[in-house]
Design an enzyme around this catalytic site. Structure first.
Site, PDB file in Angstrom:
ATOM      1  N   ASP A  31       0.824  -1.227   0.000  1.00 51.88           N
ATOM      2  CA  ASP A  31       0.000   0.000   0.000  1.00 51.88           C
ATOM      3  C   ASP A  31       0.853   1.270   0.000  1.00 51.88           C
ATOM      4  OD1 ASP A  31      -1.924  -2.000   0.563  1.00 51.88           O
ATOM      5  OD2 ASP A  31      -1.814  -1.599   2.722  1.00 51.88           O
ATOM      6  N   GLU A 200     -11.039  -1.209  -3.353  1.00 50.09           N
ATOM      7  CA  GLU A 200     -10.362  -0.445  -2.282  1.00 50.09           C
ATOM      8  C   GLU A 200      -9.245   0.394  -2.910  1.00 50.09           C
ATOM      9  OE1 GLU A 200      -9.106  -3.771   0.080  1.00 50.09           O
ATOM     10  OE2 GLU A 200      -7.504  -4.305  -1.292  1.00 50.09           O
TER      11      GLU A 200
HETATM   12  O1  FUB Z   1      -2.509  -3.821   3.675  1.00 42.23           O
HETATM   13  C1  FUB Z   1      -3.766  -3.922   4.269  1.00 42.23           C
HETATM   14  C2  FUB Z   1      -4.877  -3.854   3.258  1.00 42.23           C
HETATM   15  O2  FUB Z   1      -4.587  -4.698   2.150  1.00 42.23           O
HETATM   16  C3  FUB Z   1      -5.073  -2.505   2.631  1.00 42.23           C
HETATM   17  O3  FUB Z   1      -5.769  -1.611   3.417  1.00 42.23           O
HETATM   18  C4  FUB Z   1      -5.787  -2.893   1.399  1.00 42.23           C
HETATM   19  O4  FUB Z   1      -5.859  -1.899   0.429  1.00 42.23           O
HETATM   20  C5  FUB Z   1      -5.010  -4.092   0.961  1.00 42.23           C
HETATM   21  O5  FUB Z   1      -3.878  -3.720   0.220  1.00 42.23           O
END
Ligand code: FUB
Length: 309
Positions: A31, A200
């Site tokens: 991320d 997301e």
């Molecule tokens: O790294 C934790 C979670 O995994 C993130 O918040 C999401 O976007 C995914 O990448």
């Protein structure tokens, strides 16, 4: 003597340098939020070891995107009294000589304390202090888990925050001091802007008269995680999916997603900063941070990114 050894150990652990190509950071990180402060590139990722160890953030700085310095533990759960786990997906900006660091904490569900927080520091490498002593957004609104925020400064100086997991994305307008949110002119506090395919990791980019809204699709723990985009004349949409920007390549890596973009104004180059999974790796959290150049075609469309080693 004991104190001298302790001091040396602290200096060695809290900052060290290295040089390498993709993945540009050693170890499991995901991320990544890329930024350029002055002539220095910065990357603020999630620490992507086992879930229970995701309780702090490291940062990385570079002058050339090749030689990196690690800044260990710029923020952790001990500095945020309401955070206890799942410190995820930073978003950063500088304003008025301060450095702001938005983050997700606690992998929050209905009725729990957690969500999106904001911390502040005098330097990019911190140490960051919790600005509010509570989450900036705790509630689940429009079905969006309060994680994966990105803060965008519009041309008129407004700050919009795009965020959301669980397949829903909201946009809110931030107060100028980032201590809360303010209503849009129509009185709404949260606008759902979820485009088709969204999962997301939202991101917003302004380029040559268009707002490029970008996001991740697919399951982050699987191989087909990817990044897509929409174009709009407004930062509030509507956002109609145009195409995939980044996806797995059987010759390079799988699970490529949750990105950000650095615009190097001095070179007029765009760099996509993202995580991917090395070939053969199947553990969900075994993700590495990479940077590749991103190009637009003559009509302003984003060309598919070619991942490199
Ligand atoms: O790294 C934790 C979670 O995994 C993130 O918040 C999401 O976007 C995914 O990448």
């Amino acid at each position: 003597m004991k104190y001298l050894f302790a001091l040396i150990a602290f200096v060695v652990m809290s900052s060290f340098s290295f040089a390498q190509n993709n993945p540009i950071i050693r170890g499991w990180y995901a991320d990544p939020e890329g930024a350029k402060y002055g002539d220095t590139y910065w990357i603020f990722p999630t620490y992507s070891d086992a879930y229970n160890k995701q309780v702090f953030f490291d940062a990385f700085s570079s002058r050339d995107l090749k030689h990196w310095e690690m800044h260990h533990d710029v923020l952790d759960t001990s500095a945020v009294k309401w955070a206890k786990r799942a410190m995820w997906a930073p978003a950063v900006l500088t304003k008025g000589g301060k450095y702001y660091f938005f983050f997700g904490a606690n992998d929050v569900h209905k009725g729990e304390v957690g969500g999106i927080g904001v911390a502040v520091a005098d330097k990019p490498e911190g140490p960051y202090k919790d600005l509010l002593g509570k989450p900036l957004i705790n509630e689940i609104v429009n079905g969006a888990q309060p994680i994966d925020q990105y803060v965008f400064k519009d041309n008129d100086g407004s700050y919009y925050m795009y965020y959301g997991g669980w397949g829903h994305c909201n946009v809110v307008k931030l107060k100028d001091d980032f201590t809360g949110i303010v209503p849009f002119p129509d009185g709404q506090l949260y606008k759902e802007i979820t485009p088709e395919g969204y999962v997301e990791g939202p991101y917003m980019l302004y380029h040559n008269g268009y707002y490029y809204f970008m996001w991740s699709e697919g399951g982050w723990g699987g191989p087909d995680y990817k990044v897509a985009y929409a174009m709009s004349k407004s930062p509030l949409g509507p956002f109609k999916r145009v195409a995939t920007v980044l996806q797995q390549d059987p010759a390079i890596a799988t699970g490529a997603g949750h990105h950000s973009v650095i615009h190097s104004v001095s070179e007029d180059k765009y760099y996509i900063v993202y995580h991917r999974r090395p070939l053969g790796e199947t553990a969900a959290n075994h993700r590495v941070v990479c940077v590749d150049e991103m190009f637009f075609d003559k009509d302003g469309h984003i060309l598919p990114v070619k991942m490199t080693k």
